[in-house]
Scaffold this active site. Structure first.
Site, PDB file in Angstrom:
ATOM      1  N   ALA A   1       0.644  -1.112   0.027  1.00 42.20           N
ATOM      2  CA  ALA A   1       0.060  -0.046   0.087  1.00 42.20           C
ATOM      3  C   ALA A   1       0.862   1.295   0.091  1.00 42.20           C
ATOM      4  O   ALA A   1       0.453   2.280  -0.743  1.00 42.20           O
ATOM      5  CB  ALA A   1      -0.894   0.119   1.055  1.00 42.20           C
ATOM      6  N   HIS A   2       1.888   1.258   0.692  1.00 45.89           N
ATOM      7  CA  HIS A   2       2.782   2.388   0.795  1.00 45.89           C
ATOM      8  C   HIS A   2       3.502   2.547  -0.575  1.00 45.89           C
ATOM      9  O   HIS A   2       3.732   3.686  -1.101  1.00 45.89           O
ATOM     10  CB  HIS A   2       3.952   2.032   1.703  1.00 45.89           C
ATOM     11  N   ARG A   3       4.053   1.319  -0.996  1.00 48.04           N
ATOM     12  CA  ARG A   3       4.498   1.305  -2.682  1.00 48.04           C
ATOM     13  C   ARG A   3       3.616   2.215  -3.639  1.00 48.04           C
ATOM     14  O   ARG A   3       3.753   2.885  -4.473  1.00 48.04           O
ATOM     15  CB  ARG A   3       5.152   0.024  -3.033  1.00 48.04           C
TER      16      ARG A   3
END
Length: 205
Positions: free
Chosen positions: A37-39
């Site tokens: 999700a961060h990526r």
């Protein structure tokens, strides 16, 4: 001693008197959010499907169970923290882009997250490892889920929680880092202990 409880949405004012080393609890909403999700947000520019402004995220890969005969209803079985340092290269920009105020995970984080917390008034906390089932008992309901294509651990599970914790503040809104402070203290203690030890075993060649 009264529990320190944060309620979402969290404001800058709510974090003003919370310091590194404090123990706090959370009422309201927390979203499981880890590597992919961060990526997706930072590297691929994909907008998150959930509003994190003033809310909390949990670096965790939970185990959830579908509730029989109910569409899109899930029960939290276990939700333990994953290593926060894996998100270090993303976290500063993640905080800036989302307005998240509370980040929970396992272990410390580094200078990039310190800067993100200081500049945007957010905090990072540690949830004790090995207590994943305990954490699940604080989840009153999984209200929504996003990006299920990523699989259970990486899905964004939107959880309503009651007294989620204990959460140990590792980085406060001024950027003070408990883990880094402790490294200095523990190294000083180690050096003093070694000096005393060396004098007692100096006869060993």
């Amino acid at each position: 001693m009264m529990k320190k409880i944060l309620n979402t949405p969290i404001s800058d004012e709510d974090l003003k008197d919370i310091k590194a080393g404090d123990v706090i609890y959370l009422n309201g909403y927390i979203v499981t959010c880890r590597d992919v999700a961060h990526r997706r947000l930072i590297e691929y520019g994909r907008e998150l499907p959930v509003n994190l402004q003033g809310r909390a995220i949990f670096h965790a890969g939970p185990i959830v169970k579908k509730i029989d005969d109910e569409d899109n209803k899930y029960e939290m079985i276990s939700v333990g923290p994953t290593t926060s340092m894996r998100m270090e290269k993303f976290e500063k920009e993640f905080i800036e882009k989302t307005g998240v105020k509370l980040i929970v995970g396992k272990g410390g984080m580094g200078p990039s997250t310190e800067a993100g917390c200081r500049e945007n008034k957010a905090i990072h906390c540690v949830f004790p490892a090995g207590c994943a089932v305990l954490a699940a008992t604080t989840v009153e309901e999984i209200e929504n889920e996003y990006w299920k294509d990523l699989g259970m651990p990486e899905t964004l599970w939107v959880c309503r929680v009651k007294e989620f914790g204990p959460l140990i503040v590792s980085i406060d809104a001024e950027g003070n880092n408990l883990f880094e402070q402790n490294k200095v203290l523990f190294n000083e203690r180690k050096d003093n202990a070694l000096k005393g030890l060396y004098s007692k075993v100096k006869f060993i060649k």
